[in-house]
Design a protein around this motif. Sequence first.
Motif, mmCIF file in Angstrom:
data_model
loop_
_atom_site.group_PDB
_atom_site.id
_atom_site.type_symbol
_atom_site.label_atom_id
_atom_site.label_comp_id
_atom_site.label_asym_id
_atom_site.label_seq_id
_atom_site.Cartn_x
_atom_site.Cartn_y
_atom_site.Cartn_z
ATOM 1 N N GLN A 47 73.312 29.188 70.316
ATOM 2 C CA GLN A 47 73.149 27.832 70.525
ATOM 3 C C GLN A 47 72.144 27.874 72.042
ATOM 4 O OE1 GLN A 47 76.957 26.234 71.378
ATOM 5 N NE2 GLN A 47 77.056 25.295 69.081
ATOM 6 N N TRP A 48 71.321 26.746 71.964
ATOM 7 C CA TRP A 48 70.461 26.534 73.179
ATOM 8 C C TRP A 48 71.316 25.477 74.159
ATOM 9 C CZ3 TRP A 48 66.393 29.791 73.997
ATOM 10 C CH2 TRP A 48 65.819 30.390 72.933
ATOM 11 N N ASN B 258 75.873 25.687 64.753
ATOM 12 C CA ASN B 258 75.764 27.170 65.171
ATOM 13 C C ASN B 258 74.437 27.471 64.252
ATOM 14 O OD1 ASN B 258 76.802 28.808 67.077
ATOM 15 N ND2 ASN B 258 78.339 29.525 65.775
ATOM 16 N N MET B 259 73.590 28.166 65.124
ATOM 17 C CA MET B 259 72.262 28.914 64.483
ATOM 18 C C MET B 259 72.381 30.349 64.289
ATOM 19 S SD MET B 259 69.380 26.555 66.056
ATOM 20 C CE MET B 259 70.190 26.723 67.669
ATOM 21 N N TYR B 260 71.993 31.029 63.356
ATOM 22 C CA TYR B 260 72.368 32.309 63.132
ATOM 23 C C TYR B 260 71.048 33.179 63.174
ATOM 24 C CZ TYR B 260 76.890 30.272 61.771
ATOM 25 O OH TYR B 260 77.797 29.662 61.707
ATOM 26 N N GLY C 259 63.103 26.484 69.546
ATOM 27 C CA GLY C 259 62.492 25.520 68.715
ATOM 28 C C GLY C 259 62.368 26.202 66.965
ATOM 29 N N THR C 260 62.508 27.294 66.959
ATOM 30 C CA THR C 260 62.277 27.736 65.589
ATOM 31 C C THR C 260 63.233 28.899 65.302
ATOM 32 O OG1 THR C 260 59.842 27.414 65.622
ATOM 33 C CG2 THR C 260 61.065 28.858 63.951
ATOM 34 N N GLN C 261 64.042 28.873 64.320
ATOM 35 C CA GLN C 261 65.165 29.849 63.853
ATOM 36 C C GLN C 261 64.539 31.069 63.372
ATOM 37 O OE1 GLN C 261 68.726 28.303 62.141
ATOM 38 N NE2 GLN C 261 67.895 26.228 62.342
ATOM 39 N N ALA C 262 65.300 32.269 63.383
ATOM 40 C CA ALA C 262 64.700 33.359 62.743
ATOM 41 C C ALA C 262 64.276 33.369 61.476
ATOM 42 C CB ALA C 262 65.806 34.344 62.785
ATOM 43 N N PRO D 211 63.475 24.788 61.676
ATOM 44 C CA PRO D 211 63.590 24.264 63.055
ATOM 45 C C PRO D 211 64.873 24.392 63.331
ATOM 46 C CG PRO D 211 63.277 22.588 61.453
ATOM 47 C CD PRO D 211 63.188 23.725 60.734
ATOM 48 N N ASP D 212 64.957 24.467 64.990
ATOM 49 C CA ASP D 212 66.364 24.556 65.461
ATOM 50 C C ASP D 212 67.081 22.971 65.181
ATOM 51 O OD1 ASP D 212 66.192 26.891 66.518
ATOM 52 O OD2 ASP D 212 65.353 26.250 68.607
#
Length: 407
Positions: A115-116, A175-177, A189-192, A196-197
């Motif tokens: 997370q940011w 959650n982003m992964y 700003g950009t996920q893997a 976009p986040d």
Amino acid sequence: PSGFVNYSSGLDGDFLQIPCKDQKAFRGSGPETYNDSTSDNCRSKLIQKLAENLYFSAGYNTSGFDYDQLDLSASLQTPGSSVPASAIAQIVYSGLQTGQQGIPTGPQSATIGYQWNKSYERDTHRQGRADLTYKLVLFENRAKWMKLENTFLLGTNYTREVHHNRVVGTPFDRNMYKSPADYSPFHFGTQANGQPDSPLTDLFDVKDTTTDAAHYGVYQGKLLDGWVTVIAGIRKDRSWNNNWHYNPQWGADHVTQNQGADQAPVSLRSPTSSDNTHQYGIDLKLNRRGSLSIYAMSAEASQPNYSGAKDFTGQLLQASLGKDKEIGLKFDLFEGRLSGTISKFQITRTRVGIGNPGGLWWAPTLGQPGIFKPNSNIFYQVNALNPGPNSWNVAIVASEPQWTAAV
């Protein structure tokens, strides 16, 4: 090797090893993260002789501190059903010590959840002060033992401090992964996977304003040819706090401190603290040079609630009070090569606001006098502690016998 970074089973795990990277120099959070701080200070002062032995001085000081941060919170996690396959990889866990027990063996499925958050903090302190000083010497032409040097000081002071802290970030339920096998840096700003986040949202927004207005008078006299110095002073302070906060996800709401979420912005104002404090002291030289002297003093003080601390009902605390009684020996020997003070003192603090009681969740404080009745039964609100077998907090598990006994 568990669902959350603070699971007890993960406390003794080593760091994830990244091939061909220096662990001390590799910056996985990417080039966008930052910690920036800026400070400023400006002071102006006027000193004017108005008449013989009468002096006026006035000054104004403003200082500020800014702190901005973009940061990343990431942890290895056991993948759940919502984790995309592209963010899952097989890794081998290792312990901090050779032969350590409880570490999973062989390749394990894992993901990195992250997370940011962006934070902004600004503190501004402004102070204005003005005073008059008058020096009066009596019996100067009489015997030296009769000479009396007097200094009178009258002044006023106004202080205002504003502290603003705002945090925006990934919502707590999002959650982003990222795959543990992907050694490229995180990018804000950009996920893997190119998506976009998750949009950032308000997490915490608090603005505290502390105001103190004071008037004071001090007398200092030197008598018996300068062998004895006496001092006496009085000061009147009026201080109050204003608090504005909007914490839609976490933080202090209008009911409790650091619990719950605000449905709308909340504004609070503390009761005004109006306090008179006094100071008295005497210093007696033991030799002509004054390199040895004994002293005694009694001094009171008022300390405004600059931290914006609240009691556990969510009410702002008033200024705290203190009183110091002290005796001591001062020495300045061998032409200044050895100087110091030996003293015995007792400081008595009254009223709430000492230290940081509003910020100690385990030591709640009541700001208004008369609410706590020591002769009545005490009721404790413990909420749902309910310790039992779990893998995320060994301290709660260990407290089960005490909890059972209390129930």
